[in-house]
Design an enzyme around this catalytic site. Structure first.
Site, short mmCIF file in Angstrom:
data_model
loop_
_atom_site.label_atom_id
_atom_site.label_comp_id
_atom_site.label_asym_id
_atom_site.label_seq_id
_atom_site.Cartn_x
_atom_site.Cartn_y
_atom_site.Cartn_z
N GLY A 1 0.55 -1.13 -0.28
CA GLY A 1 -0.13 0.05 -0.06
C GLY A 1 0.65 1.00 0.22
N ARG B 1 0.73 5.13 -1.69
CA ARG B 1 0.35 7.15 -1.66
C ARG B 1 0.21 7.07 0.05
NH1 ARG B 1 -5.37 6.74 -0.61
NH2 ARG B 1 -6.27 4.98 -1.91
N TYR C 1 -13.39 -2.92 10.78
CA TYR C 1 -11.90 -2.83 10.66
C TYR C 1 -11.00 -3.28 12.32
CZ TYR C 1 -8.18 1.16 9.69
OH TYR C 1 -6.98 1.68 10.14
N ALA D 1 -10.18 -6.00 12.42
CA ALA D 1 -8.89 -6.01 11.66
C ALA D 1 -7.47 -6.09 12.56
CB ALA D 1 -9.05 -5.88 10.53
N LYS D 2 -7.68 -4.72 13.10
CA LYS D 2 -6.61 -3.43 14.30
C LYS D 2 -6.27 -4.90 15.11
CE LYS D 2 -5.40 -0.99 10.14
NZ LYS D 2 -4.47 -1.32 9.65
N ASP E 1 -2.05 -6.95 -5.03
CA ASP E 1 -3.30 -7.30 -4.35
C ASP E 1 -3.06 -8.36 -2.85
OD1 ASP E 1 -5.28 -7.15 -2.69
OD2 ASP E 1 -6.74 -8.30 -4.56
N VAL E 2 -2.59 -7.91 -1.65
CA VAL E 2 -2.52 -8.95 -0.19
C VAL E 2 -2.96 -9.39 -0.17
CG1 VAL E 2 -0.33 -6.27 0.00
CG2 VAL E 2 -2.40 -7.04 1.62
N SER F 1 -4.27 0.27 14.76
CA SER F 1 -5.03 1.11 14.22
C SER F 1 -5.61 1.72 15.66
CB SER F 1 -5.55 1.47 13.48
OG SER F 1 -6.61 2.49 13.95
#
Ligand code: NAP
Length: 254
Positions: free
Chosen positions: A13, A16, A152, A155-156, A61-62, A140
């Site tokens: 990723g 950017r 999210y 996942a984090k 694509d990871v 995060s």
């Protein structure tokens, strides 16, 4: 002499945002850098702009095992190996639980967790063989729970357990595995969130800055500086750690 002379670093990723900031910092400190991102053209553009002695952009694509295998193979073939992996690629698909689709759950878990798993598995082959490696995962502050981010946040938080487990398993091969948990960092990701909640991007940033003990939002450079330390040999006795880089926001309940 740079801290990363002779090292090859992969940043997923990396086209950017935070990933591009990390790639830039590694390049400035002497690394050969592979920028992996969904769009190879954008990855190559970012790689070109790094001013590194050696930098390549690779489409990847990871969340896709074949894509990951091919990309890591290309990095090893073109840059001569791999020493540092930063699992940074990420997406958000925010919604309250009752409105969250299975697709939004799967895609977020797929990029962050499956992506970090597949990339780490591919890179560890080189790391174990050469008895040297650094893995840095992006968690995060949302790992602690955040309204509208069940996917999210899960996942984090998962990334944190994954980080600690790899640290235990790979320590004997001289591989350090750590995670950074950023707070609000000004990137396209947070700008998209502003638009989704119907706020002006600048006002959204200012509101976050006002809640923050340090009184500002973060920049990709804040995460890049931390990454450059954690993946360096100065940090060789640090492993399995989750470092919150958030201006103290989590202390203030933010
Ligand atoms: P960003 O500006 O949205 O950049 C994310 C990058 O990841 C984009 O280049 C994107 O490619 C790429 N990507 C998405 N899915 C991918 C996949 N399947 N394979 C390869 N690349 C993929 O995000 P950011 O703010 O820099 O965030 C970077 C990381 O930090 C993420 O893991 C994020 O969760 C984490 N983080 C960010 C913040 C923040 O406040 N910004 C806070 C905490 C944690 P496309 O451009 O093609 O979509």
């Amino acid at each position: 002499m740079g801290r990363y002379d002779g090292r090859v670093a992969i940043v997923t990723g990396g086209a950017r945002g935070i990933g591009a900031g990390i790639a830039q910092r590694f390049a400035e400190e002497g690394a050969a850098v592979a920028v992996l991102d969904l769009d190879e053209t954008q990855a190559a553009q970012t790689a070109e702009g790094l001013g590194a002695a050696q930098a390549i952009g690779v489409g990847c694509d990871v969340a896709d095992a074949a894509s990951v295998e091919a990309a890591v193979g290309r990095v090893v073939a073109e840059l001569g190996g791999v020493h540092v992996l930063v699992n940074n690629a990420g997406i958000t698909r925010d919604n309250l639980l009752f409105k969250m689709s299975e697709a939004d759950w799967d895609s977020v878990l797929g990029v962050h967790l499956r992506g970090a798993f597949l990339m780490s598995k591919a890179a560890q082959q080189s790391f174990v063989e050469q008895k040297y490696g650094k893995i840095l995962n992006l968690s995060s502050s949302s790992a602690r729970g955040n309204r509208g981010q069940a996917n999210y946040s899960a996942a984090k938080a998962g990334v944190q357990g994954f980080t600690r487990t790899l640290a235990i398993e790979l320590g004997r091969y001289n591989v350090n595995v750590n995670a950074i948990a950023p707070g609000f960092i000004a990137t396209d990701m947070t700008d998209d969130t502003a638009r989704r909640v119907g706020m002006d991007v600048e006002e959204f940033r200012q509101a976050a800055a006002q809640r923050n003990p340090i009184g500002r939002v973060g920049e990709p450079g804040d995460i890049a500086a931390t990454a450059a330390f954690l993946c360096s040999d100065e940090a060789s006795y640090i492993t399995g750690q989750i470092l919150y880089v958030d201006g103290g926001a989590t202390l203030a309940g933010g």
